[in-house]
Enzyme design. Structure first.
Site, PDB file in Angstrom:
ATOM      1  N   SER A 109       0.856  -1.185   0.000  1.00  0.00           N
ATOM      2  CA  SER A 109       0.000   0.000   0.000  1.00  0.00           C
ATOM      3  C   SER A 109       0.891   1.234   0.000  1.00  0.00           C
ATOM      4  CB  SER A 109      -0.906   0.004   1.228  1.00  0.00           C
ATOM      5  OG  SER A 109      -0.128   0.260   2.380  1.00  0.00           O
ATOM      6  N   LYS A 110       0.239   2.391  -0.050  1.00  0.00           N
ATOM      7  CA  LYS A 110       0.986   3.645  -0.188  1.00  0.00           C
ATOM      8  C   LYS A 110       2.037   3.835   0.897  1.00  0.00           C
ATOM      9  CE  LYS A 110      -1.777   6.558  -3.096  1.00  0.00           C
ATOM     10  NZ  LYS A 110      -3.022   7.302  -3.148  1.00  0.00           N
TER      11      LYS A 110
END
Ligand code: GLU
Length: 482
Positions: A255-256
């Site tokens: 994820s980010k």
């Protein structure tokens, strides 16, 4: 043919795969890998690779979000066959399939109100049971006129569905665990489950290769195929291959917070070449013996789903950069020069581009990404007096200015400005001064490039040319007469 056959579709049709991204604003690195696997599988089997944009979420499906996917795929060389299909434009067809299913008893109109649904949910919660909707309308035909309804699948009550997934193996779900899922909403729009199945069928998709976050959906989608196959024939089950998601270095789903997840960040911010990213993504979750550097042709020849691992792989930027360094060294000098020129903002300056091209063989062996390559190229165009990086400043202190003066005098006499001659001169200056070559070469490097590391110093002399080299040395030598 059995579902575990490794070469073709379940019914012997030519292989058709697809990538079906929902626009989110970027091409996710995991999506790019899914697309690559679909492309390679199709190419390996002489089949077709299609692209479908799942643009039913109207708020997110903006043109820039769609363009980000298309341009990302083009950049990675994930060339799809034919025109891309836009899911939203096919809503009438999806609805027509749902109505066909209603007409043949495989789906039904459900007039449950929101309150009734809420009550069912509350009852399930109270009984600590999962909510599995079997609407009372399942067996009614006294449809009221002018009341809103949804169309639900009449899911089988008995038996089980087994998927022979090419990656996950044999996975079974009891039909009793499945909902009568909604196919059409009360406003007549199709749900995702219906749209995917109808589109895959209509596009002739034989193999659905996608992230394993969709494995549960396959059990909801298969009953739609089977209903339509019973009604009109020609809706065979696709072959499924659900590939593990990419995880970050800590083992959690990428994820980010792990860093970049959109491929344009790898292109623009991290300076990765597309062939390096392709190679990296290919190796992330697929293997062929010990092979690490794998060309597209080799990948096409070797790829098969049997090489896809079942456990998630961890994204490792260092490994990607190592591969990228390899591909930078292998890349054409003119292409690299263009990429660096673009980054330096003078992609329209042919003179500077050709200087970069000449310098590239000396520059590219050291760079792990285009940022480093760009940074290392900067000295070629730097204005005098050069700004010297802090770490390099001590190299210009002490004896350095005096040694640079001697070098200047010696080099000033050279007219045959090539690497052999300049090297001989620099060596003799060091000898005459009774110091090691490095004691002369290091200040010379800093004077010429402002940096501690650079291409070979004699290459640098030649790249800069005689006049510029002498001027840069003069900027740092003991002033004449001192
Ligand atoms: N549009 C879905 C997604 O982006 C993929 C659907 C599918 O591959 O079946 O996750």
């Amino acid at each position: 043919m059995s579902a575990t056959d490794k070469t073709a579709s379940a019914d012997g049709r030519a292989v058709v795969t697809r990538f079906a991204p929902s626009p989110t604003g970027f091409l996710h690195i995991g999506g790019a890998r899914t697309a690559l696997f679909n492309l390679l599988y199709a190419r390996h089997h002489g089949g077709t690779f299609r692209l479908r944009i799942e643009d039913t979420d109207r708020a997110r499906s903006t043109q820039p979000a769609i363009d980000a996917i298309l341009s990302g795929m083009r950049w990675l060389g994930l060339d799809w066959d034919g025109e891309e299909v836009y899911q939203f434009a096919r809503a009438d067809r999806h609805a027509a399939v749902a109505q066909t299913m209603v007409a043949h008893g495989h789906a039904y109109r459900c007039y449950l109100t929101q309150e009734e649904l809420d009550a069912m949910r509350a009852a399930a919660q109270a009984a600590k049971q999962p909510l599995r909707i079997r609407s009372p309308w399942r067996d009614r035909t006294d449809y009221p006129a002018d009341k809103p309804y949804v169309v639900r699948l009449r899911a089988p009550n008995e038996g089980a569905v087994t998927i022979e997934d090419r990656v996950q193996g044999s996975v079974t779900v009891q039909n009793a665990e499945l909902d009568d899922l909604v196919l059409l909403r009360s406003d007549g729009t199709p749900t995702y489950m219906l749209a995917v199945v109808v589109d895959d069928h209509d596009m002739g998709v034989t193999h659905v290769i996608r992230g394993d976050d969709h494995l549960n959906n396959a059990f909801r989608q298969l009953p739609i195929y089977r209903a339509m196959d019973a009604i009109e024939g020609g809706w065979p089950d696709p072959v499924y291959a659900h590939i593990p998601l990419i995880h970050g270095s800590d083992g959690a789903k990428l994820s980010k917070r792990h860093g970049a997840v959109g491929i344009e960040a790898y292109r623009d911010e991290l300076g990765i070449l597309p062939e390096a990213l392709d190679n990296y993504l290919l190796r992330l979750g697929w293997g062929h013996g010990d092979a690490e550097i794998i060309s597209r042709d080799e990948a096409t020849a070797w790829f098969d789903l049997s090489g896809v691992g079942k456990s998630p792989s961890r994204f490792d930027l260092k490994k990607l950069e190592n591969l990228n360094g390899h591909y930078i060294r292998a890349a054409d000098d003119a292409r690299l020069a263009d990429l660096v020129a673009e980054r330096l903002g003078f992609d329209h300056d042919d003179t500077r581009r050709s200087i970069l091209r000449t310098a590239m063989p000396a520059l590219k062996p050291r760079a792990a990404n285009l940022n480093e390559l760009t940074e290392a190229s900067g000295f070629l165009f730097a204005a005098r007096p050069l700004s010297v990086e802090e770490a390099a400043q001590p190299l210009l202190a002490g004896e350095a200015p005096a040694l640079l003066s001697r070098l200047h005098t010696a080099l000033d006499a050279v007219h045959n400005w090539d690497t052999e001659t300049t090297e001989a001169v620099v060596r003799s200056v060091a000898e005459d001064a009774g110091v090691k070559l490095g004691q002369v070469a290091q200040p010379l490097r800093v004077a010429l490039t402002g940096r501690k590391t650079s291409p070979g110093i004699f290459d640098v002399l030649v790249l800069l040319g005689r006049a510029e080299s002498l001027a840069r040395i003069a900027d740092h030598m003991t002033p004449t007469g001192a």
